[in-house]
Design a protein around this motif. Structure first.
Motif, short mmCIF file in Angstrom:
data_model
loop_
_atom_site.label_atom_id
_atom_site.label_comp_id
_atom_site.label_asym_id
_atom_site.label_seq_id
_atom_site.Cartn_x
_atom_site.Cartn_y
_atom_site.Cartn_z
N UNK A 348 0.79 -1.24 0.00
CA UNK A 348 0.00 0.00 0.00
C UNK A 348 0.82 1.28 0.00
N UNK A 349 1.82 1.37 0.87
CA UNK A 349 2.60 2.60 0.94
C UNK A 349 3.41 2.82 -0.34
N UNK A 350 3.97 1.75 -0.88
CA UNK A 350 4.77 1.88 -2.10
C UNK A 350 3.90 2.30 -3.29
N UNK A 351 2.71 1.73 -3.37
CA UNK A 351 1.81 2.10 -4.46
C UNK A 351 1.34 3.54 -4.32
N UNK A 352 1.05 3.95 -3.10
CA UNK A 352 0.60 5.32 -2.88
C UNK A 352 1.70 6.31 -3.27
N UNK A 353 2.93 5.97 -2.97
CA UNK A 353 4.05 6.85 -3.31
C UNK A 353 4.21 7.01 -4.82
N UNK A 354 3.90 5.94 -5.56
CA UNK A 354 4.06 5.99 -7.02
C UNK A 354 2.79 6.40 -7.76
N UNK A 355 1.69 6.54 -7.04
CA UNK A 355 0.40 6.78 -7.69
C UNK A 355 0.33 8.18 -8.29
N UNK A 356 -0.09 8.27 -9.54
CA UNK A 356 -0.27 9.56 -10.21
C UNK A 356 -1.50 10.29 -9.69
N UNK A 357 -2.40 9.56 -9.03
CA UNK A 357 -3.66 10.16 -8.57
C UNK A 357 -3.76 10.19 -7.04
N UNK A 358 -2.62 10.13 -6.35
CA UNK A 358 -2.66 10.07 -4.89
C UNK A 358 -3.27 11.32 -4.27
N UNK A 359 -3.23 12.45 -4.99
CA UNK A 359 -3.85 13.67 -4.47
C UNK A 359 -5.36 13.64 -4.60
N UNK A 360 -5.86 12.69 -5.41
CA UNK A 360 -7.29 12.58 -5.66
C UNK A 360 -7.92 11.50 -4.80
#
Length: 399
Positions: A348-360
């Motif tokens: 989860x943390x690694x995907x969130x760090x790489x997510x292009x839409x984490x601000x959304x």
């Protein structure tokens, strides 16, 4: 139109679990009361549904609850994996009635088909089910497939399987209608069918078997691709410094993220007491299980190997989710149960760090609700899905 409406009603009753009255079906489906009456009468006569008591809800006559008769039809699901073949018998509600697992005898297609046919017969006989009530057999197989011809085309881990007409030969051997589906697609169908969530929303399913694959669900359906081979991810690069791959690149999923690749990394790291290389699917599975057990017991070298593998998988998943923009990620397959604890902690943390839409939005990561048999269960669900799930495409007129 009549068949479509019948599917709408059956699906509404199945998903309700407790059953619905005719008035509730009108509200749930948008169909007219007369249409509901006509179709439910036919379903009652055919034994698909049954009246299950009456409820009083305000003035007027008591409402009769209609429920799905789970034992009215069954389906067989077969998951062909290079290491083992899993068989399940499902009833109409998706419940597993019986299960058998056999080792894949060898890579010879004839022997494997013979084993499948014999085990399907044993599965039905041991469950004491009337063969006439079995709607068909669904087979989940590694791709690529020729969906129109029902053939398996040179899957990486099944050497000698060059354009094997699995659908037709298994149908001839068993006497049942056979549906052939990619293992990744079947797994997503199983997850969609067995899940309690609404069919709205989307998810990426990462399949962890002898090989890895992916599938995507949107608006209640699985995306299959124009040739029915969506999700071939083996040659996506996740580690530029990784080992050489047969495709000519380096660090592909095939040579970094699969159980065999992870076992090889553990052997290089000195996790095991001997230096014997695991050279077949059964040896790989045994060593992989041992690796996961040691990691679960807190063995630092074993845990480091799995954490590194989770990092590689995070690179893959983030690339896919950034392109596909899905609501969540689901992981499953025969090897998932052994990896779940570490991967659910690391991803989860690694995907969130790489997510292009984490601000959304956050990207939830979940394990399958089906279990390790998701491929076989999904294959059986593919058969039931054709009976129960309404599709707008069924309303198209032929040219």
């Amino acid at each position: 139109m009549g068949d479509f409406n019948q599917s709408v009603i059956l699906e509404a009753i199945r998903r309700s679990v407790e059953g619905l009255s005719r008035i509730e079906l009108v509200e749930a489906t948008g169909l007219s009361a007369q249409t509901i009456t006509n179709i439910t009468r036919r379903l009652l006569d055919d034994g698909f549904i049954a009246e299950a008591g009456r409820t009083i809800n305000g003035p007027g006559k008591p409402r009769v609850t209609l429920r799905l008769v789970a034992e009215s039809r069954f389906s067989v699901g077969v998951h062909l994996d290079p290491a083992v073949i899993t068989f399940v018998l499902l009833n109409m509600s998706g419940g597993v009635v019986h299960r058998l697992v056999v080792r894949t005898p060898d890579k010879d297609p004839r022997r494997i088909v013979e084993t499948m046919a014999q085990t399907i017969d044993a599965l039905i006989d041991e469950a004491g089910v009337d063969r006439a009530l079995v709607a068909g057999v669904g087979v989940a197989a590694p791709g690529p497939l020729d969906a129109q011809k029902g053939t398996v085309i040179d899957p990486p881990k099944l050497h000698g399987w060059h354009r094997v007409p699995l659908r037709s030969v298994l149908a001839e051997a068993t006497g049942f209608d056979v549906t052939l589906e990619k293992d990744t697609t079947a797994a997503a169908v199983g997850e969609l069918w067995m899940g309690t969530d609404s069919t709205e929303g989307s998810f990426l399913f990462i399949y962890l078997g002898t090989g890895l694959g992916a599938s995507v669900v949107r608006e209640g359906g699985v995306i299959t691709g124009s040739s029915h081979n969506f999700g071939e991810i083996g040659h996506i690069m996740v580690d530029p410094e990784g080992p050489a791959c047969s495709c000519g690149s380096r660090g592909c999923v095939e040579v970094v993220c699969t159980p065999q690749a992870i076992v090889e990394q553990a052997e290089t790291a000195g996790v095991f007491d001997d230096d014997r290389d695991a050279d077949d699917e059964h040896a790989v599975e045994a060593r992989f299980t041992l690796l996961c057990e040691r990691a679960g017991a807190g063995d630092s070298p074993a845990l480091a190997v799995l954490r590194r593998a989770a990092g590689h998988l995070a690179v893959l998943i983030s690339a896919l989710t950034n392109v596909l923009d899905v609501d969540r990620v689901v992981l499953g397959g025969p090897f998932w149960g052994r990896l779940a604890e570490v991967y659910l902690r690391e991803l989860p943390e690694q995907l969130n760090r790489r997510s292009a839409t984490r601000a959304v939005h956050l990207l939830p990561v979940e394990g399958t609700v089906v279990g390790d048999d998701v491929g076989a269960v999904g294959a059986a669900c593919v058969v039931l899905d054709a009976v129960l799930t309404p599709r707008a495409s069924d309303l198209y007129l032929d040219d």
